[in-house]
Scaffold this motif. Structure first.
Motif, PDB file in Angstrom:
ATOM      1  N   LEU A 121      -9.747  18.829   2.466  1.00 35.17           N
ATOM      2  CA  LEU A 121      -9.374  17.548   3.055  1.00 35.17           C
ATOM      3  C   LEU A 121      -7.880  17.496   3.346  1.00 35.17           C
ATOM      4  CD1 LEU A 121     -11.382  14.890   0.982  1.00 35.17           C
ATOM      5  CD2 LEU A 121     -12.001  15.965   3.147  1.00 35.17           C
ATOM      6  N   ARG A 122      -7.563  16.924   4.488  1.00 39.61           N
ATOM      7  CA  ARG A 122      -6.167  16.702   4.879  1.00 39.61           C
ATOM      8  C   ARG A 122      -5.912  15.200   4.903  1.00 39.61           C
ATOM      9  NH1 ARG A 122      -4.846  16.105  10.197  1.00 39.61           N
ATOM     10  NH2 ARG A 122      -6.758  17.290  10.702  1.00 39.61           N
ATOM     11  N   PHE A 123      -4.909  14.768   4.162  1.00 37.63           N
ATOM     12  CA  PHE A 123      -4.497  13.367   4.141  1.00 37.63           C
ATOM     13  C   PHE A 123      -3.244  13.236   5.006  1.00 37.63           C
ATOM     14  CE2 PHE A 123      -7.032  14.032   0.417  1.00 37.63           C
ATOM     15  CZ  PHE A 123      -7.780  12.872   0.289  1.00 37.63           C
ATOM     16  N   ASP A 124      -3.405  12.581   6.138  1.00 34.29           N
ATOM     17  CA  ASP A 124      -2.334  12.495   7.133  1.00 34.29           C
ATOM     18  C   ASP A 124      -1.876  11.048   7.243  1.00 34.29           C
ATOM     19  OD1 ASP A 124      -0.572  12.918   9.177  1.00 34.29           O
ATOM     20  OD2 ASP A 124      -2.071  13.593  10.634  1.00 34.29           O
ATOM     21  N   ASN A 125      -0.931  10.689   6.355  1.00 31.47           N
ATOM     22  CA  ASN A 125      -0.458   9.305   6.268  1.00 31.47           C
ATOM     23  C   ASN A 125      -1.617   8.322   6.105  1.00 31.47           C
ATOM     24  OD1 ASN A 125       2.373   9.762   6.458  1.00 31.47           O
ATOM     25  ND2 ASN A 125       2.145  10.146   8.654  1.00 31.47           N
ATOM     26  N   ALA A 126      -2.542   8.688   5.256  1.00 31.53           N
ATOM     27  CA  ALA A 126      -3.699   7.833   4.993  1.00 31.53           C
ATOM     28  C   ALA A 126      -3.292   6.635   4.145  1.00 31.53           C
ATOM     29  CB  ALA A 126      -4.785   8.627   4.282  1.00 31.53           C
ATOM     30  N   VAL A 127      -3.892   5.497   4.416  1.00 27.06           N
ATOM     31  CA  VAL A 127      -3.600   4.285   3.654  1.00 27.06           C
ATOM     32  C   VAL A 127      -4.321   4.367   2.304  1.00 27.06           C
ATOM     33  CG1 VAL A 127      -3.836   1.772   3.568  1.00 27.06           C
ATOM     34  CG2 VAL A 127      -3.331   2.917   5.749  1.00 27.06           C
ATOM     35  N   GLY A 128      -3.545   4.177   1.243  1.00 24.57           N
ATOM     36  CA  GLY A 128      -4.111   4.176  -0.094  1.00 24.57           C
ATOM     37  C   GLY A 128      -3.523   3.073  -0.929  1.00 24.57           C
ATOM     38  N   HIS A 129      -4.182   2.745  -2.033  1.00 24.91           N
ATOM     39  CA  HIS A 129      -3.695   1.714  -2.948  1.00 24.91           C
ATOM     40  C   HIS A 129      -3.632   2.282  -4.366  1.00 24.91           C
ATOM     41  CE1 HIS A 129      -4.985  -0.793   0.466  1.00 24.91           C
ATOM     42  NE2 HIS A 129      -4.048  -1.628   0.048  1.00 24.91           N
ATOM     43  N   LEU A 130      -2.597   1.911  -5.067  1.00 26.81           N
ATOM     44  CA  LEU A 130      -2.372   2.384  -6.431  1.00 26.81           C
ATOM     45  C   LEU A 130      -3.453   1.866  -7.370  1.00 26.81           C
ATOM     46  CD1 LEU A 130      -0.369   3.841  -8.424  1.00 26.81           C
ATOM     47  CD2 LEU A 130       0.662   1.576  -8.771  1.00 26.81           C
ATOM     48  N   SER A 182       0.842  -1.190   0.000  1.00 28.76           N
ATOM     49  CA  SER A 182       0.000   0.000   0.000  1.00 28.76           C
ATOM     50  C   SER A 182       0.883   1.248   0.000  1.00 28.76           C
ATOM     51  CB  SER A 182      -0.925  -0.004   1.216  1.00 28.76           C
ATOM     52  OG  SER A 182      -0.165   0.106   2.412  1.00 28.76           O
ATOM     53  N   TYR A 183       0.251   2.410   0.064  1.00 31.17           N
ATOM     54  CA  TYR A 183       0.975   3.683   0.098  1.00 31.17           C
ATOM     55  C   TYR A 183       0.451   4.515   1.254  1.00 31.17           C
ATOM     56  CZ  TYR A 183       2.830   2.770  -4.592  1.00 31.17           C
ATOM     57  OH  TYR A 183       3.495   2.232  -5.675  1.00 31.17           O
ATOM     58  N   ARG A 184       1.271   5.452   1.726  1.00 31.95           N
ATOM     59  CA  ARG A 184       0.840   6.409   2.732  1.00 31.95           C
ATOM     60  C   ARG A 184       0.720   7.770   2.053  1.00 31.95           C
ATOM     61  NH1 ARG A 184       0.008   2.268   4.130  1.00 31.95           N
ATOM     62  NH2 ARG A 184       0.495   1.162   6.069  1.00 31.95           N
ATOM     63  N   ILE A 185      -0.487   8.302   2.064  1.00 32.42           N
ATOM     64  CA  ILE A 185      -0.806   9.538   1.345  1.00 32.42           C
ATOM     65  C   ILE A 185      -0.755  10.709   2.318  1.00 32.42           C
ATOM     66  CG2 ILE A 185      -2.442  10.646  -0.207  1.00 32.42           C
ATOM     67  CD1 ILE A 185      -1.429   7.891  -1.181  1.00 32.42           C
ATOM     68  N   LYS A 186      -0.037  11.766   1.919  1.00 33.25           N
ATOM     69  CA  LYS A 186       0.088  12.949   2.767  1.00 33.25           C
ATOM     70  C   LYS A 186      -0.018  14.197   1.902  1.00 33.25           C
ATOM     71  CE  LYS A 186       2.949  15.036   6.392  1.00 33.25           C
ATOM     72  NZ  LYS A 186       1.846  15.012   7.395  1.00 33.25           N
ATOM     73  N   GLY A 187      -0.918  15.115   2.289  1.00 31.15           N
ATOM     74  CA  GLY A 187      -1.089  16.353   1.543  1.00 31.15           C
ATOM     75  C   GLY A 187      -2.456  16.946   1.802  1.00 31.15           C
ATOM     76  N   ALA A 188      -2.793  17.988   1.067  1.00 32.58           N
ATOM     77  CA  ALA A 188      -4.073  18.683   1.242  1.00 32.58           C
ATOM     78  C   ALA A 188      -4.751  18.847  -0.109  1.00 32.58           C
ATOM     79  CB  ALA A 188      -3.866  20.050   1.885  1.00 32.58           C
ATOM     80  N   LYS A 189      -6.053  18.671  -0.117  1.00 30.35           N
ATOM     81  CA  LYS A 189      -6.876  18.884  -1.308  1.00 30.35           C
ATOM     82  C   LYS A 189      -8.024  19.825  -0.933  1.00 30.35           C
ATOM     83  CE  LYS A 189      -4.769  15.773  -3.965  1.00 30.35           C
ATOM     84  NZ  LYS A 189      -4.131  16.082  -5.270  1.00 30.35           N
TER      85      LYS A 189
END
Length: 591
Positions: free
Chosen positions: A265-274, A185-192
Motif C-alpha cells: 500500500l502507498r499512502f499519498d497524503n492520505a487523510v487520517g485521524h489520530l 486531521s493528519y496527512r499520511i505519507k509512506g509505504a506499507k
C-alpha cells in the motif's frame, strides 16, 4: 473440498470440560448453553455450505489487481454479502454498535470454523474484528461513532498497517510520516507491505489502522503514533466520501492463501485521524496485535482440524497393502491404510494437537471474556495475567503444530498428497505462513521467556504452575488418573527448576534467552496441553457408565498424548539447557 464442522468436539470442550456458560453467567454475561449451540451450529452450516466449496476456487484463481482495485476470486463477494446479511460479523461486537453482544468464547468457535472452511476468505473478516476492538479500546467517542457500527456490521472491513519494505518486526525503524493539518486531521505519507486485505472488492470501505511518525517524534518505538486512515474518506456523520490517498501498488505472489489479497500500500497524503495519544501508538496497536496473535492460534486450530479431516477420510477409503494380521479383513487382497499402526500414529497426532489446542484456546477466550466482564477485580487481574503469559504460546506453539499436522496430512495421503487433486498440499501451503506472520515464532518465544517469565521474577508463570499443580493434587488417590497426575507433577518440577536456572544464567550471558527461548516455549506448550487433556480425561472418567463412544474417543486421545507426545518434553528440557557457546560459535557458520 468437504468440511464437517466439529460441533460435537466443540460442545465437549465448551460445555463438559470448561462449563463455559456457567463461567460466563458468573461474570454477568447473559448467555446459556442452548444459545451457544444455536450460534455455532448456524455458523457451521454457513462455513460448510457456502465457504468450503470456494476454498479450491480461491487457491486456483487467486486475486487480480485491476487499476486501483483488487478483484477477489469468483464467489468471494457473494459469500461476503451472505456473511454480512446473516449478521455474522457482529456476533461478538458490542450491542451499542449494532453487535450481538456474544462473548469472545463463542466468537473463537466461529472463527475456528471459518478458518477451516476457507482460510483465504476468512482473512478479509479477521482483521476487521481486530480493528473494531482496537478502535473501541483507544479511539475518541467521535471516531467510535464514525467507524465502529460499520465495522461491526461488516459494511466496512479493517486492516493493520505496520510492516514497511525496510523493516518487519523492528517497528522502531518505520518511516511513514503523519503531518498535522489545520483541521485537526493528519496527512499520511509512506509505504506499507504485507498488508492482509489491504485492497479488495468485498466491502464499501476499508479502514486502515496505520502506524506512523509525526514530524517531531522521537526515534525508535517511543515515537510511533496510530492513525485511522479509510480507503474512502468518512464524514463526521459516517457518510462515505471520495477515494482517499491510499493505493494498492501490487499484491504479493505467495506460496499459499492465494484468495487473500496481501498488498503493498502507498499512502499519498492520505487523510487520517489520530487514535489515542501522540507517540503512544504502539501501545494502542497492541490491542490489535495481541488479538491477531490469539486469532492466529485459532486459525491454526482450524487448519489443523481440516488437515485431520482430509487425512482421516483418505485413510478410511484408501485400500492398499495388508494390515497386521490381527487387523486384516478376511478374503480381501488389501486393507484400509487406517489399519496400519504408523498411519494411526499420524492421525492421532493430528487429533491430539487439534483437540488439545481447542481446549487451550477456548479457555483463553474465556479469559478474554472474564477480563472484560467479571465484577471481581481479582478475576479480571488473573485473566489478564494468563492472557499476557500465554498469548505467545497460543500463537507460536499452536501454529507450529498446525504445520506439523498439515505435513502429516500430506504424508497420510502418500503421493496423492503431493498433487493438487486431494487438497492436502493446499492445506500445507496455506498453513505455512502461520508461524511467520503476527510476529515470527522466534519473536514469540523470546517474548515469553524474557518479558513474560524472567522480567517479573516468574510471578505470572508461578500462577500457571500453581493452577496445574493444584489440579493435579486433586487427582491424588484416583488410580485411573495416575498417568496424568504423575506426569503433570513431574513436569511442573522440571520446568520450575529450569526457570530458576535460566534466570540465573541470563544474568551473565546475553545470549541465554535467545538460545533457550524456542525450546522453552515448546515445553510450556506441551505442559499446557497436557493439563487440558488431563481435564478432558477426568471429565470422561467421571461419567462412568454414562460415557458414550465419543467420550471414550476423547479419553483414548488423551492417553495417546501423554504416552506418545508428552515424552518430547525430555529432549526439550535438555536442549533448553544447552551451552550458548555451541550455538554462537562463529566457526559453525564461517564456511
Amino acid at each position: 473440498m468437504n468440511y464437517t464442522p466439529p460441533i460435537r468436539e466443540m460442545q465437549f470442550v465448551l460445555h463438559e470440560v470448561l462449563d463455559a456458560a456457567a463461567t460466563l453467567q458468573g461474570a454477568g454475561v447473559d448467555v446459556d448453553r442452548d444459545t451457544i449451540d444455536g450460534v455455532i451450529e448456524g455458523a457451521g452450516d454457513f462455513c460448510a455450505r457456502i465457504l468450503a466449496p470456494l476454498n479450491t476456487v480461491g487457491d486456483r484463481d487467486g486475486c487480480r489487481l485491476v487499476g486501483d482495485t483488487v478483484v477477489t476470486p469468483p464467489g468471494f463477494k457473494k459469500a461476503y454479502d451472505q456473511y454480512v446479511a446473516g449478521g455474522w460479523p457482529a456476533v461478538d461486537c458490542d450491542v451499542e454498535h449494532g453487535g450481538g453482544g456474544m462473548p469472545s468464547t463463542v466468537g473463537s468457535a466461529i472463527k475456528e470454523m471459518l478458518a477451516s472452511a476457507n482460510p483465504s476468505w476468512t482473512l478479509y473478516t479477521s482483521l476487521s474484528a481486530g480493528a473494531y476492538r482496537c478502535l473501541n479500546a483507544n479511539a475518541s467517542e467521535e471516531l467510535k461513532r464514525r467507524y465502529l457500527p460499520q465495522l461491526a456490521s461488516g459494511q466496512w472491513t479493517g486492516t493493520m498497517c505496520l510492516t514497511e519494505p525496510h523493516c518487519g518486526t523492528d517497528l522502531g525503524l518505520l518511516t511513514t510520516r503523519a503531518v498535522p493539518a489545520d483541521d485537526g486531521s493528519y496527512r499520511i505519507k509512506g509505504a506499507k507491505m504485507f498488508i492482509t486485505s489491504g485492497e479488495h472488492d468485498l466491502a464499501e470501505n476499508i479502514v486502515h489502522l496505520v502506524l506512523a511518525r509525526t514530524p517531531d517524534a522521537p526515534k525508535g518505538t517511543r515515537g510511533i503514533s496510530l492513525f485511522v486512515v479509510p480507503k474512502r474518506t468518512v464524514d463526521p456523520d459516517g457518510a462515505v466520501g471520495n477515494r482517499n490517498g491510499v493505493f494498492c501498488d501490487s499484491i504479493e505472489n505467495k506460496m499459499g492463501l492465494h484468495g487473500s489479497a496481501t498488498c503493498v500500500l502507498r499512502f499519498d497524503n492520505a487523510v487520517g485521524h489520530l487514535v489515542g495519544e501522540v507517540n503512544k501508538g504502539l501501545a494502542a496497536m497492541f490491542v490489535m496485535m495481541n488479538g491477531a496473535r490469539l486469532g492466529t492460534g485459532v486459525q491454526a486450530l482450524g487448519m489443523n482440524e481440516v488437515a485431520n479431516q482430509k487425512a482421516l477420510t483418505y485413510a478410511r477409503e484408501r485400500i492398499q497393502s495388508r494390515a497386521p494380521e490381527s487387523m486384516r479383513t478376511p478374503n480381501q487382497a488389501a486393507d484400509p491404510i487406517i489399519d496400519q499402526p504408523d498411519v494411526r500414529r499420524m492421525l492421532l497426532t493430528q487429533k491430539s494437537w487439534s483437540g488439545g489446542s481447542r481446549l487451550f484456546l477456548y479457555w483463553l477466550a474465556l479469559q478474554v471474556d472474564l477480563r472484560k466482564s467479571s465484577p471481581d477485580p481479582s478475576v479480571r487481574e488473573y485473566a489478564e495475567d494468563m492472557l499476557s503469559l500465554l498469548t505467545p504460546v497460543a500463537k507460536a506453539f499452536v501454529s507450529d503444530r498446525a504445520v506439523d499436522s498439515a505435513s502429516l496430512g500430506m504424508q497420510v495421503h502418500g503421493g496423492a498428497g503431493y498433487i493438487a487433486d486431494y487438497g492436502a498440499e493446499q492445506t500445507f501451503r496455506d498453513t505455512r505462513i502461520l508461524p511467520i506472520y503476527e510476529g515470527t515464532n522466534g519473536v514469540q518465544s523470546h517474548d515469553l521467556l524474557q518479558r513474560k517469565v524472567l522480567s517479573d521474577g516468574g510471578r505470572r508463570f508461578k500462577q500457571l504452575v500453581e493452577m496445574v499443580s493444584g489440579y493435579a493434587q486433586t487427582l491424588d488417590g484416583r488410580q485411573e488418573m495416575d498417568l496424568f497426575r504423575v506426569a503433570l507433577i513431574t513436569l511442573a518440577g522440571e520446568i520450575d527448576t529450569l526457570v530458576t536456572d535460566l534466570a540465573r544464567w541470563a544474568q551473565d550471558d546475553d545470549c541465554r534467552v535467545g538460545t533457550s527461548a524456542v525450546d522453552f516455549l515448546n515445553l510450556v506448550g506441551y505442559y499446557v496441553l497436557a493439563y487440558f487433556w488431563a481435564r478432558a480425561a477426568d471429565t470422561v472418567l467421571q461419567l462412568g457408565d454414562q460415557a458414550t463412544d465419543f467420550h471414550r474417543q476423547q479419553l483414548a486421545i488423551a492417553r495417546f498424548y501423554f504416552d506418545k507426545l508428552l515424552p518430547d518434553t525430555f529432549s526439550l528440557l535438555v536442549r533448553a539447557r544447552s551451552d550458548t557457546r555451541i550455538l554462537m560459535d562463529d566457526a559453525a557458520i564461517a564456511f
